[in-house]
Design an enzyme around this catalytic site. Structure first.
Site: not given
Length: 688
Positions: A156, A212
Site C-alpha cells: 500500500d 479504493d
C-alpha cells in the site's frame, strides 16, 4: 485500504487527469505470472475485524464451494494482521490475540488445501491503520515474508513521507527478488505517479490504477471510467488493477454485480473476491462461479479489454481471445433497459460471411452475418464470445493502397464522421480542410476526432501499414492531446506517445503481415476529448499475397548481454529491457539488440516477406548512437539501411524472402564505435 474521503477525491481526480507518458518498462517481475491472480481479500467485507480463524474458514470455504477449481487460489490478509510494534530484532510480528498461531502456521494451513497466502504492508512508515510500515525495512520484511512462506504481497501507499513512488516500490521489489521466495508483487499506490509506467520497472505483476472501490454502483462506474486509455500498458505478465470485487456484499443489485464481474473479467483485472465466502447466496455463487466469464479473464489474447464504442449511456467493450475470436460486453449504464448493437467488424473480426455467438450468462448460441445485439437491462450487461464461422472475403489486390481511398469495414468518431483525405473539421461531413500536422500537409489520409476508430480488411495479405500521425493544424489549443494505436485482429501492435498541437508528425510504421483486420484507433490523452482533432496523414497499406504471420524465433550473437525478445536490449542481464520504442512509437513485439549483433532466423524456404522497423531504442538518447542494419539471406544481402541515429529516426525493412532458407539480422556500428548502440528490430514479423 481506506483513506480519508477528501484525500480519495483528490487522488481519483489526479488519476483521471494524468497524462500517460512513456511506455512501461518490460523488466522481469518479481514473479512471472501469465494470468491475473484470482482469490479473496479480507478488506472489503471485514476491514480490521479479522483473525486467523476467519482466514482458515475462508480457505475452507474456497475449497468447499469448488472455487479453487475455477482458479480462485489466493487467500489475502489485508491490514490489521500485525502487532503494533516490531520484535527485538526489528521484525514484524503477528497480532498476539488475532493471530496467536503465527503467519507461518497459517500459511501451512492454506497451502495444505492447495491455496496460496497473501499478506499486506505499506510503503510508508506505517500502514493505513497505523501499524508498522515497511519503508526503510524492506529487506528484513521481505525476508520475514519469505520465511513465513507468503505467496503474494499487497504493498500500500499510506504514510509515505512524500518520498518518490518509484524508489519506494523498487526497494521492496528488489528485496522480494533477493528473498529467495517467489512472492507475487501487487503494487497499490492508488493510481498515483502513473504506476502503469513505473510498476513493471520495479518488479510489479499488478498495479492499482485507482483509489479504493466501495460497494456502490457509482464507485464501479468511476473505477471503470478510469481504465480508459490504460489498455496499452497491460501485458501478459503485468496487469492493470482497478481494485477488488464487491460481488455479494449487499450494496448493489444482482444485475449490477453481474455487470461489475463481467467488466472486471474483460479488463483482465485480478478477480479478488471481497465478500464473506462462508455464507453466500446461490445468486452470488452463480455470478462468481461462471466458468466461461472467468475463462475470458484468464485468457491473454493480445490485449486487455477496452471500450470500443461509446454511445453515451450505453457502451461496447471488447477484447481479443487466443482462439482468434473476441469477448464482447454490451454495457448499459442507464436507468432503463436499452438495445445495444455493435458489429463483428468493430470488435476486430470483420471479413467473414458469418459468425457464431455465445451468450456467456444465458448459454444461448446463435449465428449472425455481423451484428452483435441485445436488449440489456438497466445497469446491466450482455456478454458474448464471438468467432468467425464463415469464409473470408477476398484479400486486397497487391500493391500500395491509400487508406483514405479504401473501403472501410466500419468507423466511429467522437465529433462528426471520420473523414477521408481531409481533416475532421466540425460535425458536418466533408467540412474539414487539408490534412496538416505542424505545417506538413498530406494529400491523402484520414482525419478524425478522438475517440475514433477506422477498421480495415487486410485478408492476411498486407505486411505493412504506415502513416504520419499528429494533431491537425485546424486546432492550436494546448488542451489537444491524442494517442494513436494500431490493432491487428483486436491485438495491440503499436502505439504512439501522447501527441499535442505543438508536435510535429510522428511516422508510425507497423508490420501487419498475416492479420485479417486492422484497427486504426485514436484515444484522447486521458484529459478529455476537447480539441482532439487527429490525422493519419499519408496512411498506406502495402499488400502482397495472403499468408500466415508470425514473430520470428532467433539465435545468435549480441554485443551487450543477450538479444531480447519483445523488449529492448537494456543492460547485460537477461530481461532487463524496455518495451521496444523507436521514433516515438512503442511496439508490443520486436527484437532488442546491441551492436555488433548477428542473429539467425530459420525460414526453411516457406516464407515470403520479412518486415521490421529498425531503429535506435528510446532507452538511449546520445547522439553517439549510430548503427547500420542489414538483412542477409543465404549469403546474399537483401537490404541494408542507411546509418540510423536517434535524430534520423528508424528505417523500415520490408524484404522479399521468398524461397530463402535462413535470414541473418545483422546490426553493425555506424563507423564511430559501439557506444550506446541499442538497436531494435521493432515489430519484426514474417509472412509465410
Amino acid at each position: 485500504m481506506r483513506k480519508p474521503l477528501s484525500f480519495l477525491a483528490a487522488a481519483l481526480l489526479a488519476a483521471a487527469t494524468l497524462t500517460v507518458t512513456a511506455p512501461a518498462h518490460a523488466a522481469t517481475p518479481v514473479v512471472p505470472i501469465t494470468a491475473p491472480p484470482m482469490g479473496w481479500n479480507s478488506w472489503n467485507r471485514f476491514g480490521c475485524d479479522i483473525d486467523e480463524n476467519l482466514i482458515k474458514q475462508t480457505a475452507d470455504a474456497i475449497v468447499a464451494n469448488n472455487l479453487d477449481d475455477l482458479g480462485y487460489r489466493y487467500v489475502n490478509i489485508d491490514d490489521c494482521w500485525m502487532a503494533s510494534t516490531r520484535d527485538a530484532q526489528g521484525r514484524l510480528q503477528p497480532h498476539p490475540t488475532r493471530f496467536p498461531g503465527g503467519i507461518k502456521a497459517l500459511a501451512d494451513y492454506v497451502h495444505a488445501r492447495g491455496l496460496k497466502l497473501g499478506i499486506y504492508e505499506s510503503a510508508g512508515t506505517a500502514t493505513c491503520q497505523g501499524l508498522p510500515g515497511s519503508l526503510d525495512h524492506e529487506v528484513i520484511d521481505a525476508n520475514t515474508f519469505a520465511a513465513w512462506e507468503v505467496d503474494l504481497l499487497k504493498y500500500d501507499n499510506c504514510n509515505n513521507q512524500g518520498r518518490p513512488d518509484a524508489a519506494r516500490y523498487k526497494a521492496m521489489g528488489d528485496a522480494l527478488k533477493a528473498s529467495g521466495r517467489a512472492i507475487v508483487y501487487s503494487i497499490c499506490n492508488w493510481g498515483l505517479a502513473e504506476p502503469w509506467v513505473f510498476a513493471p520497472q520495479v518488479g510489479g505483476s499488478l498495479w492499482r490504477t485507482t483509489g479504493d472501490i466501495t460497494d456502490t454502483w457509482g464507485s464501479v462506474l468511476s473505477l471503470l471510467d478510469q481504465q480508459v486509455g490504460l489498455e496499452p500498458f497491460a501485458r501478459n505478465n503485468g496487469f492493470n488493477d482497478p481494485d477488488m470485487l464487491e460481488v455479494g456484499n449487499g450494496g448493489m443489485t444482482a444485475t449490477e454485480y453481474t455487470a461489475h464481474f463481467s467488466l472486471w473479467a474483460l479488463l483482465n483485472a485480478p478477480l479478488l473476491l471481497g465478500n464473506d465466502l462462508r455464507s453466500m447466496s446461490a445468486q452470488t455463487l452463480g455470478i462468481i462461479r461462471n466458468a466461461e466469464v472467468i475463462a475470458v479473464n484468464q485468457d491473454w489474447g493480445g490485449s486487455q479489454g477496452r471500450k470500443v464504442r461509446d454511445f453515451g449511456d450505453t457502451e461496447v467493450w471488447a477484447k481479443p481471445m487466443s482462439d482468434g475470436g473476441a469477448a464482447v460486453v454490451l454495457f448499459n449504464r442507464s436507468a432503463a433497459s436499452a438495445t445495444i448493437t455493435t458489429s463483428a467488424a468493430e470488435v476486430g473480426l470483420g471479413g467473414s460471411s458469418s459468425y457464431a455467438l455465445r451468450n456467456l450468462w444465458t448459454g444461448a448460441t446463435s449465428s449472425s452475418a455481423g451484428p452483435v445485439s441485445a436488449t440489456v437491462p438497466a445497469h446491466g450487461v450482455a456478454m458474448f464470445r464471438v468467432n468467425r464461422s464463415g469464409g473470408l472475403a477476398a484479400a486486397p489486390a497487391a500493391g500500395t493502397h491509400q487508406v483514405g481511398d479504401l473501403a472501410w469495414l466500419a468507423s466511429s468518431n467522437f465529433w462528426g464522421p471520420a473523414e477521408r483525405n481531409r481533416a475532421n473539421g466540425e460535425q458536418a461531413a466533408g467540412d474539414g480542410g487539408p490534412l496538416t500536422i505542424n505545417g506538413a500537409t498530406f494529400a491523402k489520409g484520414v482525419g478524425v476526432h478522438a475517440d475514433s476508430a477506422v477498421h480495415l480488411y487486410l485478408g492476411r495479405a498486407c505486411p505493412l501499414f504506415a502513416a504520419s500521425v499528429g494533431i491537425d493544424d485546424e486546432v492550436t489549443n494546448a488542451a489537444a492531446s491524442a494517442r494513436f494505436q494500431v490493432y491487428g485482429d483486436g491485438k495491440l501492435l503499436a502505439h504512439s506517445g501522447i501527441k499535442r498541437a505543438a508536435d510535429g508528425p510522428t511516422r508510425l510504421s507497423v508490420a501487419t503481415g498475416g492479420y485479417t483486420t486492422l484497427e486504426l484507433r485514436v484515444t484522447d490523452g486521458r484529459d478529455s476529448a476537447n480539441y482532439d482533432h487527429a490525422d493519419w496523414g499519408a496512411a498506406t497499406l502495402t499488400c502482397t499475397a495472403p499468408g500466415t504471420g508470425s514473430n520470428p524465433a532467433f539465435s545468435g550473437a549480441n554485443g551487450w548481454g543477450p538479444a531480447e525478445r519483445d523488449q529492448s536490449n537494456g543492460e547485460q542481464a537477461a530481461g532487463d529491457g524496455a518495451v521496444p520504442t523507436v521514433g516515438g512509437v512503442s511496439y508490443v513485439r520486436g527484437i532488442g539488440t546491441h551492436a555488433p549483433a548477428d542473429l539467425t532466423v530459420n525460414l526453411g524456404g516457406s516464407c515470403e516477406r520479412f518486415t521490421a522497423v529498425a531503429g535506435i531504442d528510446a532507452e538511449v538518447t546520445s547522439a553517439t548512437a549510430r548503427v547500420v542494419f542489414s538483412v542477409v539471406a543465404d549469403g546474399v544481402t537483401l537490404w541494408t539501411s542507411p546509418a540510423v541515429t536517434v535524430a534520423s529516426g528508424p528505417a523500415v525493412a520490408d524484404v522479399d524472402v521468398t524461397g530463402r532458407g535462413a535470414l541473418r539480422l545483422v546490426v553493425g556500428d555506424g563507423g564511430n564505435g559501439i557506444d550506446y548502440d541499442h538497436a531494435d528490430w521493432a515489430d519484426a514479423r514474417l509472412l509465410c
